[in-house]
Each structure stands twice: as structure tokens, then as C-alpha cells.
Design a protein around this motif. Sequence first.
Motif, mmCIF file in Angstrom:
data_model
loop_
_atom_site.group_PDB
_atom_site.id
_atom_site.type_symbol
_atom_site.label_atom_id
_atom_site.label_comp_id
_atom_site.label_asym_id
_atom_site.label_seq_id
_atom_site.Cartn_x
_atom_site.Cartn_y
_atom_site.Cartn_z
ATOM 1 N N SER A 145 0.826 -1.206 0.000
ATOM 2 C CA SER A 145 0.000 0.000 0.000
ATOM 3 C C SER A 145 0.861 1.257 0.000
ATOM 4 C CB SER A 145 -0.927 -0.004 1.215
ATOM 5 O OG SER A 145 -1.703 1.172 1.265
ATOM 6 N N ALA A 191 -4.454 3.190 -1.050
ATOM 7 C CA ALA A 191 -5.577 3.785 -0.321
ATOM 8 C C ALA A 191 -6.410 4.698 -1.209
ATOM 9 C CB ALA A 191 -5.055 4.557 0.890
ATOM 10 N N LYS A 242 -11.860 -9.458 4.517
ATOM 11 C CA LYS A 242 -11.928 -8.032 4.206
ATOM 12 C C LYS A 242 -11.274 -7.210 5.317
ATOM 13 C CE LYS A 242 -15.395 -4.493 3.019
ATOM 14 N NZ LYS A 242 -15.379 -3.607 4.181
ATOM 15 N N GLU A 283 -8.071 -4.611 5.170
ATOM 16 C CA GLU A 283 -8.293 -3.212 5.541
ATOM 17 C C GLU A 283 -7.460 -2.800 6.750
ATOM 18 O OE1 GLU A 283 -12.538 -2.824 5.896
ATOM 19 O OE2 GLU A 283 -12.721 -2.247 3.769
ATOM 20 N N LYS A 325 -8.482 0.280 1.477
ATOM 21 C CA LYS A 325 -9.937 0.280 1.432
ATOM 22 C C LYS A 325 -10.395 -0.721 0.374
ATOM 23 C CE LYS A 325 -13.999 3.210 0.945
ATOM 24 N NZ LYS A 325 -14.528 4.567 0.665
ATOM 25 N N THR A 361 -12.805 -2.396 -2.125
ATOM 26 C CA THR A 361 -13.997 -2.078 -2.912
ATOM 27 C C THR A 361 -14.961 -3.256 -2.952
ATOM 28 O OG1 THR A 361 -12.612 -0.668 -4.294
ATOM 29 C CG2 THR A 361 -14.793 -1.226 -5.153
#
Length: 723
Positions: free
Chosen positions: A464, A470, A551, A555, A560, A562
Motif C-alpha cells: 500500500s 488507499a 476483508k 483493511e 480500502k 472495494t
Amino acid sequence: MGVSASMTDAVCGKCNKPAGADVQFCSGCGQPLWQNCPECRISVLLAQQFCNGCGTNLHVHFEKQLGEANKLLDRCEKISTEGKFDQASRLAGMLVKPQDYRFQAVADRAAKIIAESEKQQGYWSEELVKLERRAKRYSSEDRGKDIVALLDPVPPGVLTEELANLLSNTKQKLSALSSCKSDLKKALAEKRYTDAVGLLTQIVELSPSNEKYKKQLNEVAAKVRSKAEALGGAGQFSKAVQMLQTLPANFKDEEFLARFNTYEEAVYLRLMLAKATYYTPLLPGVLDRLEKITPDDDKVSVLKKRASETRKRSKSLFTELWPEWMKPETGSLGIPIVPTKLPSAFPGAQPECITTRGTQFMVALGMAIQAVQAPMPKGDFLAKDAPKGLMSKLFGKKSETTEFGWGIDVGDSSIKAVRVRYTGEPARAQIDNAVQIPLELKPGQGKIRKLDPNVVVAALKKLSGDFSLAEQPVIINFPGNELITRFVLLPPTADKKKYDDFVLQDGRANIPMPMDMVFTAMHVSDAGGNERIAPSGILVAGKKPDIEARKALVESAGIKVTGVMPEPFALWNSLQAISQVELENNISQGETSDGSEAGRTSHADLLIDVGHQRTNILISHPKGLWFRTLDWGLSDMTNALCSAQQLTYGEAEKMRREPLRASHLQIPMDAMLSACQIPRRELERSAYVARESIGELRLRRAMLVGGGAFQPFLSSWLNGCPF
């Protein structure tokens, strides 16, 4: 009591003393004077020949009883000679005290048998102790003939179980020895020394104290070894191995084992090269290895030429993007999908990223395409004006179209991520970047493997940070083996707007969990008005806690999510993308005899994605989609190597990737081949089920992707061919 006579005075048949008409037993000897007629049951005199009540011949009945009694005594005498003295005495004892004086002779014979049985039992009880001592001594001295001479005359019933087995085994051994010696004479006379070695080995095993045959075995084995070495020196390794296999254990020293292993591996490597039907990266290493162990082998040049021809042929027949492995001319696999001609090559959307990084990015690529809203046609993708639509996502709203989108596959051995750049055309979404982050195993981990959340989060945080995830849409995977799947045939005449309702209704009726406890994903295949193809639907369901946990895991790294997408759907997205590229570049032309749309709509693609612990089998067709996930992967091959080679899991993993590490190539190759029988059977079974669900198909191509695409010879093993 009714009687057949007038109850006149009777005379005892045993002592001749008269008795009154109403007397039942003789007052002189106590014998009964009357009996019941066997037919009418009235009383008659023992000495009476016929019954006055019914006329039955009483003498015939008596003779029959007497005969049966003597037969029983004959049996007693027989089993007594067999040493079953207790049984003989028990049976004869039933006839010792008869009530009828006419059976006195039978009683005397029975008493004699009992007396003789008791006498024999006493004799053999003492004699058996001596026999047992002598038999054990003869056995230790390998005196088989003396054992037979000692125990054969003894009644079988007298022998203990141990002595009976000793006698039986000794007889069989002497018979086998006689046969072997007879065959040995013929073999030596005809100079069949390998046969002679085998026969002599048997003789020595049967008679270990016989020094004559031990010496002869060493002499003949030396001749066989010398002959085998001469054959090996001449390059006739197969014959040399056959001869060396017959030698006894005392000849198998370190020098022998080294030479035997060299010859045996040379045979295996030659066979591997001779039977190779297509080129793999392992073949050059096999050639080098064969040259090293047999530097003067004249046949290596022939095999080199064959390998070169195989490489040229493979280059022209198979695409550069996919390891194609289904033989188009034979069909192979035994599955009910008939292959057609394979395309020689096809371009598409910067495939170099997939090729160089590994085709295991198929799942991540499919999700990345979804993330940028570059959907493939969900109906008849053979026509440019076919209806298009998005595949359902498990949760989350559709995002606005963005320039970049990510697909992240959190796998069992690594994290795979692909970034796609959306160019405005669905079939022209470009692979912008591809990243792989290996996940190290903890010590002692193997087949049973769970993700380490801390390791996964750390890897995702780095990903990330490097690529600013993000700020971009991200779709993550959900394993196919944790899904419940329903395949639904839809009524072709129904309102297409109600297709989704049909699929969901079937799910509510057949999924064994409340619908509010699962997340679902659905797709309906509609051939765009083509009446030849009936529509079908697929519904998958996953447990809410499991999906939410995956998920939440992603996270927690600051990404994030989708949406979450089932792995089989992601694979299908990638396959649809490649198919669309092929279509627009006219690669599909020539695949049918007439090139018609009707012909093209029967074509299917078979995709097999082999991962570390699971394998996805996917069949894509205009009529619909069929998939299945097996709990089998490359770790099963690694575990097979652990068992066969006595290796640690880490050592076996290295050998699985590079079998040439093994000192003897055949052992690990055979172990891995055996492990591949399970997925091969399941692959065939899946093809039959898919045909039942979709209908008759023609296989355009079969693609092996995932980590298995780089496993040496995995494609051939799945196809049932040893090389």
C-alpha cells in the motif's frame, strides 16, 4: 395301553425266562420285553417280527438301527487312527449301555474302541514330548528329510499346532527344493546364468546350511555381474540393469549400488527423452545429466536431435503466453470434450507481465479488470454488439470509473497483486504493474497451512505504501474451496429480467444455510438471442464471517476494499479478456471447418489453476460457466517427496521445483506422478459433470496456469502421460 398281541405270557429274548402278560421288564435280567411300533406307536414284543396293529416289518427297522450304530463305530475307529482319541471315546460312549439286548455286540465293540483310544492317548502323551525335542533339533540342523520321517507316521490329531506346521512347511520346502534343483540343472546346461542365479538364491534360502550351493551361487553370480558390466560398458544399460537385479544381497556393495544406480538412471533418462512429446525447461538438464553419467554414450547425440526437434515443434504448436498441454490431435485425458485446432499465438494487453511474473497472476488480473469497470461480455462474447454487464460483487457499491484498479490475491504461499490501467475500452485494459510478495512458512509447517495475519498485514502495508493503494479501487479474492456453488438451467422463454430472481430462488431452496448468513455472487449467461444456446446461471455463496474476516484483514493494512470476488469468477474475467482480444485480432479464424458463428459458439476453454494448496478447474463457454475447486495443490506433491525421499518439507519444496537436485531422478519423479493421480481423476470427472451441466462442447484449448504452470512435467502427468 393298546397292544398288538393278546397279552399272553412272554419270553425274555436274552435269558429265555418266561414272564406274565402284564410284565414290562424281565425279572431275570431286567431287559425290556416290549417296544413301541415306529409307525403306529402301539406296544409289541421285542422278538415280534411284524406289528399286529399296522403290519410294519419290525425286523427291518431293527436292522437299520443296527447299521447306523455300526457306521458310527466305524467313524470312531477312523478318527481314533487320526489321533482324535477324546472325540472317538465320546462318540463310542453313547453305545456302551444299550437298553435293548439285541445291541449287545455293538456295545462290546464300543467298549473296545474306548479302551484302545485311552491306551493310544496315554502312549502318545508320553511319546510326544520326545518327538518335540527331536523335531526341534532336526529343524535347527536343517534336516528336513529326518523331520518328515519322524513326524509323518504320527497321527495328525496328536501333533501340536507347532509340529503340524513344521511338518507341512518341511514337505513344501523339500518339494520346492527338488523342483529348483531340477530346473537348475537345465539352466546351467543351457548357460542361462541369470535364471540360475535366481534358482540358486531360492535353494540357499530354503537350505541355508548347504555350503555346496552357496559356493555355486557365488560362482554363477560373479559370471552374471561380469556380463552385466560388459553390457553396461557397451551402452546396453537396460539389459545390464535386468541382469544386476538378479544378484543376491551379498554382491550389493557400495561399488555395485553406484554402478546399478547409474545404469538404472541412464535407462530412465533415455526413456524420458525418447517419449517427450513437447519441450519443457527440464529437458536440457536431463540431457546434461545423461551426458555426465554416460560420457561415451553414442545414443546421446540421437536423443539431442530428438529434443531439438521437439523444441521446434512445440514452438510452432503452442502459444508463448500459456503452457498448452492438451494434444489437439488425440484429445487425451479421456474427457468428453473434443479438442479443436489450437491457435499458434495471440497478443493482448501487455501479456509480458503475466509471462515474466508467472501466470499465477490470473486471479489478481481478473479482479483488477473488475476494479476499473472494464467488464467482459457476460453473454455471447463472439459478437461485438453482444450485451455487456458487470459480474456481481459480494458486497460494496460500484465505484466510479477510475484510471487504475487493483486486484489482490492473498494466497497460501504469496500475495499476488496486479494493477490495471483503464483506457476507455473494455478489451483494452492494460496490465500496468504486477507484484508478488512471498509469504514465508513457519518452521514445521507443511500441508496444513494457515495464513499468519501479522505477516500478511505487514506485506500489504508495504504494498500500500509503495503504490498508494488507499486512493485506488481494490478487489480482493475469496477461495473457491470455501464457496457453495449452484448451477441453474434457465427457461429460454422466460422474461430475461426475471433470470436473476430464478437463480436466487434456486439458491434459497438448495443452499443449506439461511441466506442472511451468507454473501452471494451471481452471473447469468445469455447468448444474446441465440436460440441454439439455452441460458444458464451460477450462484455462489460464502459464509459472512469468513468473508468479513478476509476483508477486515486487508483493511487493517490501510487498504480500502472495494469488493470481494470469488477466485473462479476472477479467473473467468481474465479468460474473457484474453478471448475478447483474440476475437478482435481475428485469432479465432480457422478454428472450425466453416468459420461460422454457429461453429464458434460451441468452443470452450478449459483452465486449470494449480496453486499451493488448491486447484481451480474452470470451463468457459458461451452457454455458461462451470467451475470446481479441489483441495489439492503443489504441497501434495511436496509431501509425496517428503515421504519418498525422507526429506524435510523445505528440502522437498526445492526438489519439487528442481527435480534434477535428486541423486536419482526416477524416485522423486515417480513420487510426484503418483500424487498427480488424484487431480487427474477429478479433472476427468469434472469434465463429465460440466458436459452434463452445459451440453456438448468442443475444447478450443486447455491452459495450465498458477504455480503448476512452472512445475516440470505436471501438464503431462495431468494428461496421463508419464513424460
